[in-house]
Design an enzyme around this catalytic site. Structure first.
Site, PDB file in Angstrom:
ATOM      1  N   TYR A 147       0.727  -1.200   0.136  1.00  0.00           N
ATOM      2  CA  TYR A 147      -0.066  -0.025  -0.174  1.00  0.00           C
ATOM      3  C   TYR A 147       0.822   1.195   0.091  1.00  0.00           C
ATOM      4  O   TYR A 147       2.194   1.226   0.306  1.00  0.00           O
ATOM      5  CB  TYR A 147      -1.108  -0.055   0.921  1.00  0.00           C
ATOM      6  N   CYS A 148       0.216   2.372  -0.569  1.00  0.00           N
ATOM      7  CA  CYS A 148       0.732   3.422  -0.459  1.00  0.00           C
ATOM      8  C   CYS A 148      -0.214   4.652   0.179  1.00  0.00           C
ATOM      9  O   CYS A 148      -1.251   4.296   0.693  1.00  0.00           O
ATOM     10  CB  CYS A 148       1.462   4.100  -1.849  1.00  0.00           C
ATOM     11  N   GLN A 149      -0.180   5.744  -0.420  1.00  0.00           N
ATOM     12  CA  GLN A 149      -1.032   6.917   0.070  1.00  0.00           C
ATOM     13  C   GLN A 149      -2.384   6.659  -0.814  1.00  0.00           C
ATOM     14  O   GLN A 149      -3.492   6.761  -0.292  1.00  0.00           O
ATOM     15  CB  GLN A 149      -0.648   8.163  -0.388  1.00  0.00           C
TER      16      GLN A 149
ATOM     17  N   GLY B 212      -2.472   4.806  -3.891  1.00  0.00           N
ATOM     18  CA  GLY B 212      -2.426   3.524  -4.747  1.00  0.00           C
ATOM     19  C   GLY B 212      -1.333   3.630  -6.064  1.00  0.00           C
ATOM     20  O   GLY B 212      -1.179   2.584  -6.560  1.00  0.00           O
TER      21      GLY B 212
ATOM     22  N   ILE C  82      -3.979   3.937   1.269  1.00  0.00           N
ATOM     23  CA  ILE C  82      -4.363   4.183   2.649  1.00  0.00           C
ATOM     24  C   ILE C  82      -5.485   5.017   2.927  1.00  0.00           C
ATOM     25  O   ILE C  82      -6.306   5.210   3.815  1.00  0.00           O
ATOM     26  CB  ILE C  82      -3.246   4.543   3.344  1.00  0.00           C
TER      27      ILE C  82
END
Length: 111
Positions: free
Chosen positions: A80-82, A84, A109
């Site tokens: 995951y990241c901020q 996608g 996220i």
């Protein structure tokens, strides 16, 4: 109604079969003892907040460090990241490196 259908179609058009909801990612991680939750945001973003149990390897460090940390290419990796975007790039990098069991948190996220 037409606007809603178009929005659903546009969002699902760019989604991969391996882009999963947070609930599904959590289930997979719980069901697999050989699994990693991987945060590919920057170290600063990770320190500000992250999902419980997540390991941080920023996208820009991924190629140089992942094989030292996760040697088994069959390990289930949920990324995951901020939003996608970086996690989709990370998924592509990991696939090219031979990792085979990779999932992306759909929408990051923020979702």
């Amino acid at each position: 109604m037409k606007r809603i259908i178009n929005r659903i179609f546009k969002s699902s058009k760019n989604r991969s079969i391996d882009d999963l909801s947070y609930i599904r990612i959590k289930q997979l991680l719980n069901e697999n003892s050989n699994s990693i939750l991987l945060d590919v945001r920057s170290k600063q973003e990770y320190l500000e907040y992250h999902l419980d149990g997540a390991m941080n390897i920023p996208l820009y460090d991924l190629k140089g460090n992942i094989d030292k940390i996760i040697q088994d290419k069959k390990t289930l990796i949920a990324i995951y990241c901020q939003s996608g975007t970086r996690s989709k790039k990370a998924k592509k990098i990991l696939s090219q490196m031979g990792y085979t069991n990779i999932y992306n948190l759909d929408g990051g996220i923020n979702s």
